[in-house]
Structures are given as C-alpha cells and as structure tokens.
Design an enzyme around this catalytic site. Sequence first.
Site, PDB file in Angstrom:
ATOM      1  N   CYS A   1       7.429  17.596 -28.252  1.00 57.86           N
ATOM      2  CA  CYS A   1       7.446  19.030 -27.957  1.00 57.86           C
ATOM      3  C   CYS A   1       8.851  19.544 -28.253  1.00 57.86           C
ATOM      4  O   CYS A   1       9.681  18.821 -28.784  1.00 57.86           O
ATOM      5  CB  CYS A   1       6.964  19.355 -26.543  1.00 57.86           C
ATOM      6  SG  CYS A   1       8.074  18.899 -25.220  1.00 57.86           S
TER       7      CYS A   1
ATOM      8  N   CYS B   1       3.035  21.505 -28.371  1.00 53.99           N
ATOM      9  CA  CYS B   1       3.257  22.950 -28.345  1.00 53.99           C
ATOM     10  C   CYS B   1       3.329  23.460 -29.772  1.00 53.99           C
ATOM     11  O   CYS B   1       3.673  22.705 -30.671  1.00 53.99           O
ATOM     12  CB  CYS B   1       4.526  23.297 -27.582  1.00 53.99           C
ATOM     13  SG  CYS B   1       6.019  22.525 -28.224  1.00 53.99           S
TER      14      CYS B   1
ATOM     15  N   CYS C   1       8.063  20.268 -36.585  1.00 57.25           N
ATOM     16  CA  CYS C   1       8.092  18.806 -36.571  1.00 57.25           C
ATOM     17  C   CYS C   1       8.459  18.274 -37.955  1.00 57.25           C
ATOM     18  O   CYS C   1       7.977  18.791 -38.957  1.00 57.25           O
ATOM     19  CB  CYS C   1       6.721  18.278 -36.158  1.00 57.25           C
ATOM     20  SG  CYS C   1       6.691  16.515 -35.869  1.00 57.25           S
TER      21      CYS C   1
END
EC number: 1.20.4.4
Length: 134
Positions: A11, A83, A90
């Site tokens: 996250c 999230c 990412c």
Amino acid sequence: MENKKTIYFLCTGNSCRSQMAEAWGKQYLGDKWNVYSAGIEAHGVNPNAIKAMNEVNIDITNQTSDIIDANILNRADLVVTLCSHADAVCPSTPPHVNRVHWGFDDPAGKEWPEFQRVRDEIGERIKRFSETGE
C-alpha cells in the site's frame, strides 16, 4: 518447509492496511506462504493499526514499516495491492509475478471504528483467500 510461496502486500505508506494484511496473512497463510508487506513510502506503523490488531489478539508491535524491496517483489508468487494509489504507482512486476488488487479504505486519520472495520474486512478477505485460493 522451504518451498513456501511468497505473498507481498503493498500500500502507499506501509502504515495501516498492509500492516494489518501482513499480520492476518501470517495467521491464515503462514504455514504455506512467506508473508511480507511494504509501501511506496515508509510512514511508520500506525498506533491505531497496532491497537486494532491487539483487539483481535494479534501483536504487530514488532512489524516494521518498509519501502518496497525489489528482491522480494521479483521473487513473489503473489503481489496484492491494497489501495488504488499503490496499484497505480506500484513498480512494474516481472511477468512471472501474479498481481491482484484488493481495495480497502485507508483508515489513517479517521475515527476509531474505521480502523476496526478495515481490520475486519482485510481479515475476512485473507481468510477467504486461505480457504479458496481466490
């Protein structure tokens, strides 16, 4: 058992959701999976995340808030983003890494019941994964 799979919960700040997911993951998946968590940034473990997990008798006081480790990311069998921000930002994952998104609201800065709700939702989701593989 050295041939455990690796699951990596990500996250934004590795403060609340991914910390809870790591703890639930160790509880429900620990016999078959190496469980890790990290964030795009390391914001420190949120004291309310610690308190929320203590309520269900899971101690996360020794967990650390870490930024994403490329070595773990590259060898992970499953990467789970928690999230939308982490899902968008990412790092690219190698083709052999299975990546899924399980969205949960960020309880940080919210009232106490939000931490309890998100904790329970994450726990239920990981329990379901442990039972069904999905």
